[in-house]
Design an enzyme around this catalytic site. Structure first.
Site, PDB file in Angstrom:
ATOM      1  N   LYS A  38      87.638  42.609  -4.702  1.00  0.00           N
ATOM      2  CA  LYS A  38      88.341  42.928  -5.957  1.00  0.00           C
ATOM      3  C   LYS A  38      89.394  44.017  -5.743  1.00  0.00           C
ATOM      4  CE  LYS A  38      84.703  44.268  -8.377  1.00  0.00           C
ATOM      5  NZ  LYS A  38      83.622  44.230  -7.385  1.00  0.00           N
TER       6      LYS A  38
ATOM      7  N   ARG B  66      80.453  55.024   2.671  1.00  0.00           N
ATOM      8  CA  ARG B  66      80.032  55.456   1.334  1.00  0.00           C
ATOM      9  C   ARG B  66      78.507  55.405   1.270  1.00  0.00           C
ATOM     10  NH1 ARG B  66      83.615  51.970  -2.856  1.00  0.00           N
ATOM     11  NH2 ARG B  66      81.588  51.796  -3.831  1.00  0.00           N
TER      12      ARG B  66
ATOM     13  N   ARG C 138      72.594  46.982  -5.484  1.00  0.00           N
ATOM     14  CA  ARG C 138      73.823  46.758  -6.275  1.00  0.00           C
ATOM     15  C   ARG C 138      74.019  45.261  -6.547  1.00  0.00           C
ATOM     16  NH1 ARG C 138      78.129  49.546  -2.662  1.00  0.00           N
ATOM     17  NH2 ARG C 138      79.622  49.142  -4.317  1.00  0.00           N
TER      18      ARG C 138
ATOM     19  N   ARG D  55      81.499  45.564 -16.746  1.00  0.00           N
ATOM     20  CA  ARG D  55      80.405  45.216 -15.847  1.00  0.00           C
ATOM     21  C   ARG D  55      79.140  44.827 -16.598  1.00  0.00           C
ATOM     22  NH1 ARG D  55      82.076  48.293 -10.861  1.00  0.00           N
ATOM     23  NH2 ARG D  55      80.424  48.134  -9.314  1.00  0.00           N
TER      24      ARG D  55
HETATM   25  P1  AMP Z   1      82.588  50.224  -7.485  1.00  0.00           P
HETATM   26  O1  AMP Z   1      83.450  51.018  -6.581  1.00  0.00           O
HETATM   27  O2  AMP Z   1      83.366  49.427  -8.495  1.00  0.00           O
HETATM   28  O3  AMP Z   1      81.579  49.372  -6.747  1.00  0.00           O
HETATM   29  O4  AMP Z   1      81.744  51.278  -8.358  1.00  0.00           O
HETATM   30  C1  AMP Z   1      80.898  52.218  -7.738  1.00  0.00           C
HETATM   31  C2  AMP Z   1      79.843  52.689  -8.740  1.00  0.00           C
HETATM   32  O5  AMP Z   1      80.472  53.286  -9.877  1.00  0.00           O
HETATM   33  C3  AMP Z   1      78.964  51.583  -9.314  1.00  0.00           C
HETATM   34  O6  AMP Z   1      77.883  51.230  -8.470  1.00  0.00           O
HETATM   35  C4  AMP Z   1      78.490  52.258 -10.607  1.00  0.00           C
HETATM   36  O7  AMP Z   1      77.506  53.230 -10.358  1.00  0.00           O
HETATM   37  C5  AMP Z   1      79.752  52.977 -11.065  1.00  0.00           C
HETATM   38  N1  AMP Z   1      80.596  52.118 -11.922  1.00  0.00           N
HETATM   39  C6  AMP Z   1      81.856  51.650 -11.629  1.00  0.00           C
HETATM   40  N2  AMP Z   1      82.334  50.896 -12.626  1.00  0.00           N
HETATM   41  C7  AMP Z   1      81.360  50.863 -13.570  1.00  0.00           C
HETATM   42  C8  AMP Z   1      81.240  50.217 -14.823  1.00  0.00           C
HETATM   43  N3  AMP Z   1      82.222  49.460 -15.335  1.00  0.00           N
HETATM   44  N4  AMP Z   1      80.088  50.416 -15.522  1.00  0.00           N
HETATM   45  C9  AMP Z   1      79.090  51.183 -15.055  1.00  0.00           C
HETATM   46  N5  AMP Z   1      79.128  51.798 -13.878  1.00  0.00           N
HETATM   47  C10 AMP Z   1      80.256  51.649 -13.111  1.00  0.00           C
END
Ligand code: AMP
Length: 221
Positions: free
Chosen positions: A13, A162, A173, A88
């Site tokens: 993404k 990370r 996840r 999400r």
């Molecule tokens: P990502 O980089 O998009 O995988 O996001 C990393 C982390 O940020 C996720 O595992 C969540 O803990 C938090 N996060 C990001 N976007 C959201 C969202 N829309 N709703 C809830 N938590 C989020």
């Protein structure tokens, strides 16, 4: 042009959203990036979000909805935006629809990147990130330079994993995605906006397919 990307973490993404953002001259808005910045700066939001991020849980809906509502008010988002990592959950999607209605905006397409769980596990556990600009590398197909100089920010940096890319957290996840995020496909399919794209192809092929879907939307602007 207003677009949403959905897909497992690591489905591509961020990579594709960043490419499209440059192509169409509109911002890529990643809730994950906004939250990680808040964590690094130890803001109250960052302090609240850190545990959820590190363990692969979702940050509460109202927190991210508020963040997005504020972000969309900024000037650069007026011509369009590409959302990467939001919404999400069904609640986020419903609230987001209300916000969009209020501000007279409309989602053109929801691009769902389809990649198998096995491939995601391999991709994410081999992901490395620049300590300065967060440019993403992959030990298998795009390794960080031996020189230690990031190709993006051109600084001498370290390339780190990370915390949430460890195997057990990646698996968690993916489970969170299955339970809370996958239902969005049905939600947006019901709105006639869902476009599935095979995200297991190479980056350029995925890009081509996404451009074929999004270019006609641009012409309507
Ligand atoms: P990502 O980089 O998009 O995988 O996001 C990393 C982390 O940020 C996720 O595992 C969540 O803990 C938090 N996060 C990001 N976007 C959201 C969202 N829309 N709703 C809830 N938590 C989020």
């Amino acid at each position: 042009m207003e677009l949403i990307f959905i897909g497992y973490p690591g489905s591509g993404k961020g990579t594709q959203a960043s490419y499209l953002a440059e192509k169409y001259g509109i911002p890529q808005i990643s809730t994950g990036d906004i939250l990680r910045k808040a964590v690094a700066e130890q803001t109250p939001l960052g302090i609240e979000a850190k545990k959820a991020i590190d363990t692969g849980e979702l940050v509460p809906d109202n927190v991210v909805i508020g963040m997005i509502e504020e972000r969309l008010k900024e000037k650069d988002a007026q011509a369009g935006f590409i959302l990467d990592g939001f919404p999400r959950t069904i609640k986020q999607a419903q609230e987001f629809d209300r916000i969009l209605y209020k501000i007279g905006r409309y989602i053109g397409a929801v691009l769902s990147l389809e990649v198998s769980k096995r491939r995601i596990l391999k991709r994410l556990t081999s992901r490395r990130v620049c300590s300065d600009c967060n440019h993403v590398y992959n030990l298998i197909y795009d390794p960080p330079p031996d020189s230690g100089v990031c190709v993006s920010c051109k600084k001498a940096v370290t390339f780190f994993q990370r915390k949430d890319d460890s195997e057990s957290t990646v698996k968690h996840r993916m489970d969170v995605y299955e339970e809370l995020t996958r239902p969005l496909k049905e939600y947006y399919d019901g709105q006639g906006k869902l476009c599935e794209v095979d995200g297991s192809l190479n980056i350029d092929k995925v890009r081509e397919k996404i451009i074929a879907i999004t270019s006609p939307l641009g012409k309507r602007l």
